[in-house]
Every structure is written in C-alpha cells, then in structure tokens.
Write an enzyme that holds these catalytic residues in place. Structure first.
Site, PDB file in Angstrom:
ATOM      1  N   THR A  97      34.413-117.827  70.891  1.00 23.84           N
ATOM      2  CA  THR A  97      34.721-116.475  71.390  1.00 23.84           C
ATOM      3  C   THR A  97      33.700-116.001  72.423  1.00 23.84           C
ATOM      4  OG1 THR A  97      33.545-115.300  69.608  1.00 23.84           O
ATOM      5  CG2 THR A  97      35.833-115.927  69.194  1.00 23.84           C
ATOM      6  N   LEU A 106      35.935-111.483  73.754  1.00 23.04           N
ATOM      7  CA  LEU A 106      37.153-110.984  73.112  1.00 23.04           C
ATOM      8  C   LEU A 106      37.447-111.868  71.901  1.00 23.04           C
ATOM      9  CD1 LEU A 106      38.680-108.522  73.909  1.00 23.04           C
ATOM     10  CD2 LEU A 106      40.062-109.889  75.456  1.00 23.04           C
ATOM     11  N   HIS A 107      36.717-111.590  70.793  1.00 26.91           N
ATOM     12  CA  HIS A 107      36.745-112.495  69.634  1.00 26.91           C
ATOM     13  C   HIS A 107      38.145-112.685  69.030  1.00 26.91           C
ATOM     14  CE1 HIS A 107      32.338-112.133  69.448  1.00 26.91           C
ATOM     15  NE2 HIS A 107      32.484-110.826  69.533  1.00 26.91           N
ATOM     16  N   ASP A 108      38.674-111.598  68.466  1.00 30.16           N
ATOM     17  CA  ASP A 108      39.835-111.742  67.585  1.00 30.16           C
ATOM     18  C   ASP A 108      41.121-112.204  68.278  1.00 30.16           C
ATOM     19  OD1 ASP A 108      38.187-111.004  65.525  1.00 30.16           O
ATOM     20  OD2 ASP A 108      38.864-108.923  65.444  1.00 30.16           O
ATOM     21  N   CYS A 113      41.499-114.521  70.140  1.00 28.85           N
ATOM     22  CA  CYS A 113      41.514-115.989  70.158  1.00 28.85           C
ATOM     23  C   CYS A 113      42.359-116.546  69.011  1.00 28.85           C
ATOM     24  CB  CYS A 113      40.087-116.538  70.079  1.00 28.85           C
ATOM     25  SG  CYS A 113      39.107-116.237  71.567  1.00 28.85           S
TER      26      CYS A 113
END
Ligand SMILES: [Ca+2]
Length: 311
Positions: free
Chosen positions: A194, A240-242, A244
C-alpha cells in the site's frame, strides 16, 4: 455471477474509497458492510460507512455495527491520521439510512451459514475483532468462507503505528492471530504494497477532474490525510491502503507476492502486532497467506478512477 463479499471496516478515508470502489464494481455484490472500532470509535465507523453508501447513491446497502473494543485490550485509535470524525476532509451530510438492528457478528455468522459453502469472501479493512469473534462463536462458519482478503501487516516496510507493527494488526493482535491460524485461504495487502499506491498530485487531480460529488469527496479526503503522510514518510502523497483489497478482487494481476507463513506477535511489548512473515522460507511453518509485495500502481489508479467515474 458477481463475487459476493462482506466488507468489514473502520472508515477511515481510505476505507471510504475502498467501499466506493466496491459499490462501483458490477463484478462484486456487497452482501453487507460490518463496522468495527479502529481508526475511530465504533459509533463513528458505523456512521461513516453509511455516509459513504449514501454518497455512492446506495442507501439500500445493509450496514451493521460490530465490536466496540479489541478482544483483550483497550482500543487504540488513529485520529492523528484520519481526523476526529475519521472522515475529515469533505463536508458530507449526516446519514439518513438506518443502521441494521443485528450485531455485525450475528450478520457474519448468519450470512456464512445461509449462503452456499465457499461462496462468500470477507474483506477486512480494519482490526480483525469482528471476524475473530464470529469464528470463536460459530467455528462451523470457518470452512464456509471462500477467502479472506485483508489490508494489514507489514514486513520489509516496517510498521506505521510502532516500528514493528501495522495499525490494523496492532490494534487487535489476538484477533489477528486467530484469523491467521484459522485455516481460511488468506490474502494480505500489507504496507509493503500500500505504500506503493500513493495519491500523487496528478492522481488526485484525476479524482477531482471527474467533476462529480464522489470525485470531489475522494479528492478532499486524500488531501486531508496526505498532510500527515507527507510529514511522516516524506512521500509523494498519501498511500491508499484499503482500496488495494478491492482492486485485488477485481484485477489480481495488478499485484504480485508469495504464498508464505505469516504469524502474529501477541506477547512482546517491543514488537506487539508484528506480522512475522517467513518470506525466505526459513521455517517449516505451514504457508497460510498470500503475502502481496508489489503493485502496478498506474494500473491500480486507472482502475480506481475509471470505476469512481461511474458513481
Ligand atoms: Ca481501515
């Protein structure tokens, strides 16, 4: 047939973008959204999930409130990243759609028992408290899960809440340890991935350039939390972690990694919540997770922007 998913989440601006991406994708059917305490307390995550459904024009989505605190520890939150509401940035109206009466854990158990075995994918985007609680209470559902695709953990990249641990795993390490040991096919999107999905100025301009309420809200959300990330990492923009997790479901070819053993540290005060990842295969411990390490970031942002344009 659309892939059926449950999003377990603690919104969180990046959770919000993940929910928007899922709701914009006809390949996915969102059976429900379960809120958990994490980035901010439960009352706010349950509220924020509904704000985002309404932003997406999907007030019929079922949102459930889940666990208020980790299995064995007091809650740690991240207002320093996400602001005091968890969704700081855009001015979005209070939700009018209802919260469902059932507890999130009850919904997880009932849904997994009702739907055909191996048909429901769980997408945890926050601490794993709801999932672990459901597995404890109804062990019969564990083998009914198709796959768990989660955002959490870190190896080469180091931690983001302590030097060793990523936030989601750190907040409820006991829950994470139980979920990683449950035997369900598991895919993890750690910080190693991420932190390569950075919202550069150009990518944020593309969100804004959609000229829609969704595009503008996403641009303002990422602008809010990138202040923190720029300062902390000196990086090009916010990771933009989530989203992914959702992108992996849509286009797994955007990601690369290895099937390895991953275990969770639950005892050491120094490395609590660390995902101990046997990347080099130096133990005989069973391979229990697909640990993703690389992402085609331009491909990811093209997918995300194209899908947000449809909302
Ligand atoms: Ca999250």
């Amino acid at each position: 047939m659309a892939r059926r998913i449950i999003i377990d989440t603690d919104p969180g601006q990046d959770d919000a973008v993940a929910i928007l991406l899922a709701l914009a994708s006809p390949e996915l059917e969102v059976l429900g959204i379960t809120a958990v305490a994490g980035n901010v307390p439960l009352a706010l995550t349950a509220r924020n999930a509904r704000i985002i459904c309404e932003l997406a024009g999907r007030p019929e989505i079922k949102v459930f409130a889940g666990c208020e605190a980790p299995l064995a520890r007091p809650l740690v939150t991240a207002e320093h990243v996400h602001g005091k509401t968890g969704l700081d940035g855009p001015a979005l109206p209070d939700p009018t759609m209802p919260l469902q009466d059932a507890h999130a854990v009850e919904f997880l158990i009932d849904t997994l028992r009702r739907e055909p075995e191996g048909s429901v994918t769980l997408c945890p985007l926050g601490p794993l408290t709801n999932i672990a609680t459901a597995f404890r209470r109804a062990p019969d559902i564990i083998t009914r899960v198709r796959e768990i695709v989660l955002m959490g953990g870190a190896c080469f990249e180091g931690g983001n809440i302590t030097p060793a641990a990523e936030f989601n795993i750190y907040v409820d390490p006991e829950a994470a340890a139980e979920v990683f040991a449950a035997g369900v096919p598991l895919v993890m999107l750690p910080l190693d991935v991420t932190h390569k999905a950075l919202v550069t100025a150009e990518r944020n301009a593309a969100f804004r350039g959609l000229g829609t309420p969704v595009g503008e809200a996403v641009a303002q959300m990422t602008e809010f939390f990138e202040r923190y990330d720029r300062e902390k990492y000196g990086s090009d923009g916010a990771p933009l972690h989530d989203p992914c997790v959702i992108a992996y479901l849509l286009q797994p070819g955007l990601f690369a990694g290895r099937q390895i053993n991953v275990e969770i540290e639950t005892a050491s005060p120094l490395t609590l919540g660390m995902t101990v990842a046997d990347w080099w295969g130096v133990t005989d411990r069973p391979r229990n997770a697909l640990f993703l390490r690389d992402i085609d970031a331009p491909g990811f942002f093209t997918l995300l922007t194209d899908r947000l344009a449809t909302l």
